[in-house]
Design a protein around this motif. Structure first.
Motif, PDB file in Angstrom:
ATOM      1  N   LEU A  98      19.427 -10.392 -45.254  1.00 37.72           N
ATOM      2  CA  LEU A  98      20.109  -9.559 -44.260  1.00 37.72           C
ATOM      3  C   LEU A  98      19.104  -9.142 -43.197  1.00 37.72           C
ATOM      4  O   LEU A  98      17.906  -9.124 -43.449  1.00 37.72           O
ATOM      5  CB  LEU A  98      20.639  -8.257 -44.896  1.00 37.72           C
ATOM      6  N   TYR A  99      19.601  -8.768 -42.045  1.00 39.03           N
ATOM      7  CA  TYR A  99      18.745  -8.083 -41.082  1.00 39.03           C
ATOM      8  C   TYR A  99      18.584  -6.657 -41.605  1.00 39.03           C
ATOM      9  O   TYR A  99      19.530  -6.089 -42.161  1.00 39.03           O
ATOM     10  CB  TYR A  99      19.370  -8.062 -39.692  1.00 39.03           C
TER      11      TYR A  99
ATOM     12  N   GLU B  92      18.771  -3.809 -40.325  1.00 40.71           N
ATOM     13  CA  GLU B  92      19.789  -2.853 -39.853  1.00 40.71           C
ATOM     14  C   GLU B  92      21.155  -3.087 -40.501  1.00 40.71           C
ATOM     15  O   GLU B  92      22.045  -2.252 -40.378  1.00 40.71           O
ATOM     16  CB  GLU B  92      19.899  -2.882 -38.318  1.00 40.71           C
ATOM     17  N   GLU B  93      21.319  -4.190 -41.230  1.00 39.47           N
ATOM     18  CA  GLU B  93      22.584  -4.453 -41.925  1.00 39.47           C
ATOM     19  C   GLU B  93      22.637  -3.782 -43.292  1.00 39.47           C
ATOM     20  O   GLU B  93      23.695  -3.714 -43.915  1.00 39.47           O
ATOM     21  CB  GLU B  93      22.800  -5.968 -42.082  1.00 39.47           C
TER      22      GLU B  93
ATOM     23  N   ILE C 239      22.949  -0.722 -45.561  1.00 37.28           N
ATOM     24  CA  ILE C 239      23.501   0.626 -45.391  1.00 37.28           C
ATOM     25  C   ILE C 239      22.572   1.613 -46.092  1.00 37.28           C
ATOM     26  O   ILE C 239      22.251   1.459 -47.266  1.00 37.28           O
ATOM     27  CB  ILE C 239      24.928   0.719 -45.981  1.00 37.28           C
TER      28      ILE C 239
ATOM     29  N   SER D 150      25.000  -3.699 -50.136  1.00 42.23           N
ATOM     30  CA  SER D 150      23.988  -4.213 -49.213  1.00 42.23           C
ATOM     31  C   SER D 150      22.601  -4.183 -49.859  1.00 42.23           C
ATOM     32  O   SER D 150      21.786  -5.074 -49.634  1.00 42.23           O
ATOM     33  CB  SER D 150      24.002  -3.455 -47.881  1.00 42.23           C
TER      34      SER D 150
END
Length: 185
Positions: free
Chosen positions: A68-69, A71-72, A74, A115
């Motif tokens: 994931l990036y 910022e993705e 949570i 996430s």
């Protein structure tokens, strides 16, 4: 009973070491002083504010997320060891709760856990295959959720167990089977 300044500052140092997510408000209640007194104590002792402590933890305990990036994810990731475990912090705010009762919407707790489960997998492509979850108790506005993910099995599907706590109290549990793309095996 009020402590002397020296005693309070010694206890404050120990408390922040044990519980790095303590807010100034929580410390003020604990030591029966004003928030401003806590802020002055922190400044004298060189203890950063909560955001700074979270950032410091993340920089010290952080592999780079591959799936994931950043910022993705949570919540704020404070610890990450790929294919081993991870921890994230989410403070429940107005945008996370039902207006009428101040209870966090479940999808925010799920999103934090899911996430984090994806982020801990050492793969370019990781997707949730299945999830088994349990909401243990409602989470209220202002509470701080600490999600702890641990990889328990690794194969084409990685099992990740996530427990979310408020303080020392379990509020959410999930077991995720995470699919990792073939090129990553």
């Amino acid at each position: 009973m009020r402590l002397s300044k020296k005693e309070r500052q010694q206890q404050l140092l120990k408390a922040v070491e044990i519980e790095p997510f303590l807010t100034d408000e929580e410390m003020a209640r604990r030591y029966h002083v004003s928030i401003q007194t806590i802020r002055l104590d922190r400044m004298e002792l060189g203890i950063p504010e909560l955001r700074g402590r979270i950032k410091d933890m993340a920089e010290k305990n952080f592999d780079h997320v591959r799936s994931l990036y950043p910022e993705e994810v949570i919540g704020e990731v404070t610890e990450l060891t790929l294919d081993v475990g991870a921890t994230s912090f989410l403070e429940i705010r107005d945008e996370h709760v039902f207006a009428r009762n101040g209870i966090a919407r479940g999808h925010h707790l799920f999103a934090q856990a899911n996430s984090l489960a994806i982020a801990v997998v050492d793969a370019e492509t990781a997707l949730t295959a299945t999830a088994s979850l349990r909401f243990v108790r409602p989470v209220q506005l202002g509470e701080k959720c600490i999600a702890k993910a641990r990889v328990t099995q690794k194969s084409s599907r990685t099992q990740v167990d996530v427990n979310t706590l408020v303080g020392n109290e379990l509020v959410f549990q999930a077991v995720f089977d995470v699919y990792r793309a073939k090129e990553d095996e």
